[in-house]
Design an enzyme around this catalytic site. Structure first.
Site, PDB file in Angstrom:
ATOM      1  N   LYS A  41     -10.669   0.669 -10.456  1.00 53.20           N
ATOM      2  CA  LYS A  41     -10.600  -0.785 -10.291  1.00 53.20           C
ATOM      3  C   LYS A  41     -10.992  -1.509 -11.562  1.00 53.20           C
ATOM      4  CE  LYS A  41     -10.690  -1.348  -5.330  1.00 53.20           C
ATOM      5  NZ  LYS A  41     -11.193  -2.042  -4.146  1.00 53.20           N
ATOM      6  N   LYS A  72      -1.677   4.793  -2.972  1.00 50.78           N
ATOM      7  CA  LYS A  72      -2.014   4.447  -1.597  1.00 50.78           C
ATOM      8  C   LYS A  72      -1.620   3.002  -1.277  1.00 50.78           C
ATOM      9  CE  LYS A  72      -6.671   2.698  -1.140  1.00 50.78           C
ATOM     10  NZ  LYS A  72      -7.778   2.517  -0.301  1.00 50.78           N
ATOM     11  N   LYS A 112      -4.249  -3.488  -0.019  1.00 52.67           N
ATOM     12  CA  LYS A 112      -4.156  -4.953   0.111  1.00 52.67           C
ATOM     13  C   LYS A 112      -3.990  -5.602  -1.249  1.00 52.67           C
ATOM     14  CE  LYS A 112      -7.861  -5.013   3.353  1.00 52.67           C
ATOM     15  NZ  LYS A 112      -8.879  -4.456   2.449  1.00 52.67           N
TER      16      LYS A 112
END
Ligand code: AQP
Length: 337
Positions: A113, A201, A204
């Site tokens: 991230k 994956k 959101k």
């Protein structure tokens, strides 16, 4: 007999998608039958990456409504909002002060991230796993259902509890200030991949809206997204071919949504081209989402009911959390108020 306790949660970072449902919430509905379950909407986690304050409360409410719409039964479970229990932040601080920095720097999710965010990485993102440890440890959870992606974070929670709190601050006989939780690895639907890339994956935060099916997507949108989903040039759907991640993923979703075994789904689709398979998958997805969407709509029309559920959940969660926090404060030597 006491039932084993389980805790889990989803971040209200956007619309919940098939991955959140099949990989997490659907498994919770089975757990609620024979476990003592705490399910929270982890809104404090949702601000570890840049967020829109105008959306946070709405996303929190909609996530809680989706829990219930997906079958989480408030009469069997404690459903609550993480930030309503201040003990999460407080325990997080106490655990921060005993957690080595290099334990956090090696977390894979942080590395992934933070690469995406460049210069903007917050201390909160680095600290995410300690907050997650606090969530789990506050409720004396015996088990935490985790997907592959969260295994490393649970391991960290166990190390913090065992090595950094119990071993250091527990008395010789009784070094059990915090319960050390075990992972509950659930195989079925454990990783749902993106519609636009079978090797990433479903998420959101993926900028490509067509990469995921949201639980609240209307049928026409589901149709459009599946039509656009990435395929390959091969005929026939199959499992177990590493060169066909999209077939693996979409056939897997089809099997789960139609309650078929993988063998049965593969047999049914082994001679099918994508053109024939995609409408099947579309119909299965639309029918699976329909009852969730109906229940969700009703819940949102009567927000009072939802507030009551969350308030009841808060009271129950608060009691348990404060007990644990008291034990840790005492073990660390704080003056009682
Ligand atoms: N694609 C997935 N397949 C299976 N399970 C998934 N989960 C998330 N994506 C998939 C599971 O959902 C639970 C809650 O996830 P989360 O929203 O708290 O965080 P996340 O894993 O980071 O989910 P997203 O969608 O990728 O959110 P963003 O983009 O905001 O980071 C977890 O149990 C997770 O395993």
């Amino acid at each position: 007999m006491e039932r084993p306790r389980v805790l889990s949660g989803v971040q209200p970072t956007g619309s919940l998608h098939l991955g959140n449902w099949l990989g997490a919430i659907r498994n919770w509905t089975a757990l609620q039958e024979n476990h003592e379950t705490f399910f929270c909407v982890v809104d404090l986690h949702a601000i570890t990456t840049p967020h829109d304050p105008k959306r946070l409360a709405e996303n929190t409410l909609s996530t809680a409504a989706l829990y219930v719409a997906c079958g989480i039964d408030p009469s069997k479970c404690t459903i609550f909002v993480q930030s309503h229990i201040s003990a999460h932040s407080e325990l997080c601080w106490l655990l921060n002060c005993v957690t080595p920095l290099n334990w956090l720097e090696r977390m894979i999710q942080f590395k992934e991230k933070s690469i995406k965010q460049g210069e903007n990485v917050s201390v909160g993102l680095l600290d995410y796993p300690v907050l997650m440890a606090s969530d789990i440890l506050l409720y004396d959870a015996d088990f935490v259902p985790v997907g592959e992606d969260q295994k490393q974070h649970l391991e960290l929670a166990r190390d913090i509890a065992q090595q950094r709190i119990n071993a250091r601050f527990g008395s010789n006989k009784e070094n059990n200030i915090l319960k050390v939780p075990k992972p509950l690895i659930l195989k079925m639907g454990s990783r749902i991949m993106s519609l636009s890339d079978g090797q990433r994956k479903m998420s959101k935060s993926d900028e490509n809206e067509s990469s995921r099916i949201n639980l609240l997507d209307p049928p026409e949108l589901v149709r459009k997204k599946i039509k656009r989903a990435k395929t390959d040039p091969h005929m026939g759907l199959e499992f177990g071919n590493p060169e066909r991640p999209e077939a693996e993923n979409l056939l897997g979703i089809y099997a789960i949504l139609t309650n078929k075994t993988q063998d049965l789904a593969q047999k049914e689709c082994s001679e099918m081209g994508w053109g024939k398979f995609k409408p099947l998958l579309t119909d299965a997805t639309i029918s699976a989402l329909e009852p969730i969407q109906e229940k969700y709509k009703k819940l949102r029309e009567n927000p009072e009911d939802l507030y009551l559920i969350l308030n009841k959940g808060k009271n129950k969660a608060e009691e348990t959390a404060q007990n644990t926090l008291y034990r840790v404060r005492k073990a660390l030597g704080f003056l009682s108020p």
